[in-house]
Design an enzyme around this catalytic site. Structure first.
Site, short mmCIF file in Angstrom:
data_model
loop_
_atom_site.label_atom_id
_atom_site.label_comp_id
_atom_site.label_asym_id
_atom_site.label_seq_id
_atom_site.Cartn_x
_atom_site.Cartn_y
_atom_site.Cartn_z
CE LYS A 191 -0.07 -4.54 5.30
NZ LYS A 191 0.64 -3.31 4.92
NE ARG A 215 1.28 -9.40 -2.12
CZ ARG A 215 1.72 -8.33 -1.48
NH1 ARG A 215 1.26 -7.14 -1.82
NH2 ARG A 215 2.63 -8.44 -0.53
NE ARG A 262 9.41 1.86 8.14
CZ ARG A 262 8.61 1.14 7.37
NH1 ARG A 262 7.45 0.72 7.85
NH2 ARG A 262 8.94 0.88 6.11
NE ARG A 319 11.71 -1.43 3.17
CZ ARG A 319 10.66 -2.09 2.69
NH1 ARG A 319 9.90 -2.79 3.51
NH2 ARG A 319 10.37 -2.04 1.42
NE ARG A 333 7.66 0.31 -0.53
CZ ARG A 333 8.27 0.65 0.61
NH1 ARG A 333 9.29 1.50 0.59
NH2 ARG A 333 7.86 0.13 1.75
#
Length: 213
Positions: free
Chosen positions: A13, A87, A126, A160, A171
């Site tokens: 996104k 959300r 990533r 991360r 998640r």
């Protein structure tokens, strides 16, 4: 043109939002970014946000809606991209009402669908530039051989801590639990377009452009 980008963590996104900003002069409204900016702004709303965050209290929907209202009234843009909001169904209704009150409307909702296993494989590979946020992938876009970011020249690459399979699947489950009602909500309104979020960046961009045309 005002749009919502839906998709699980790592669906791309942010990448697509940056393209929309660069090519169409839109503004990306990220809840986290707005809260951080408001805290340092010194405005009345900013003071409210700073107090809430200092107390460790939850930021209410009214506060987020207030921040979005500020942006709608003060930022000159060719539309807004809502990222991370709404959300919940209550937030979706609040956003609809706010846009109507400001003489605006929501033009499209794009859901970036992904295969969970493929997404986990993508995200665990990533890394990002610590300076500019450019995204790299061990398999599809490795870090430059000279150790310098191809976008800004920095050499601070980061991963991360929660970009591991266990954390990602947790998640993902949270995302699906929270957003499933939203997907049905916007589908019922005839506003939802589903696209393959795991395609090449240019392919995903073309699908989004088609949805917005």
């Amino acid at each position: 043109m005002n749009i919502i980008l839906l998709g699980p963590p790592g669906a791309g996104k942010g990448t697509q939002a940056r393209i929309l900003v660069e090519e169409h002069g839109m503004v990306q409204l990220s809840t986290g970014d707005m809260l951080r900016a408001a805290k340092e702004s010194g405005t009345e709303m900013g003071d409210i946000v700073a107090d809430v965050m200092a107390r460790g209290a939850l930021v209410t929907d009214d506060i987020v809606i207030g921040l979005i209202r500020e942006q709608l009234n003060t930022v000159n843009a060719n539309g807004f991209i809502f990222d991370g909001f709404p959300r919940t169904l209550a937030q979706a209704d609040a956003l609809t009402n706010l846009l109507a009150a400001e003489g605006e409307s929501l033009d499209a909702v794009v859901e970036m669908e992904v295969d969970d296993d493929a997404l986990v494989a993508r995200i665990t590979a990533r890394s990002t530039c610590g300076d500019c946020g450019e995204v790299y992938n061990d398999n599809t876009k490795p870090q430059p051989a000279d150790g310098k970011c191809s976008n800004c020249g920095a050499s601070d690459f980061r991963r991360r801590a929660d970009d591991n399979e266990e954390s990602l699947r947790t998640r993902l489950m949270e995302y699906y639990k929270k957003t499933s009602p939203l997907i049905g909500y916007y589908y019922a309104k005839g506003m939802l377009t589903k696209i393959d979020g795991l395609g090449e960046i240019a392919t995903v961009k073309a699908a989004i452009d088609k949805a917005l045309s």
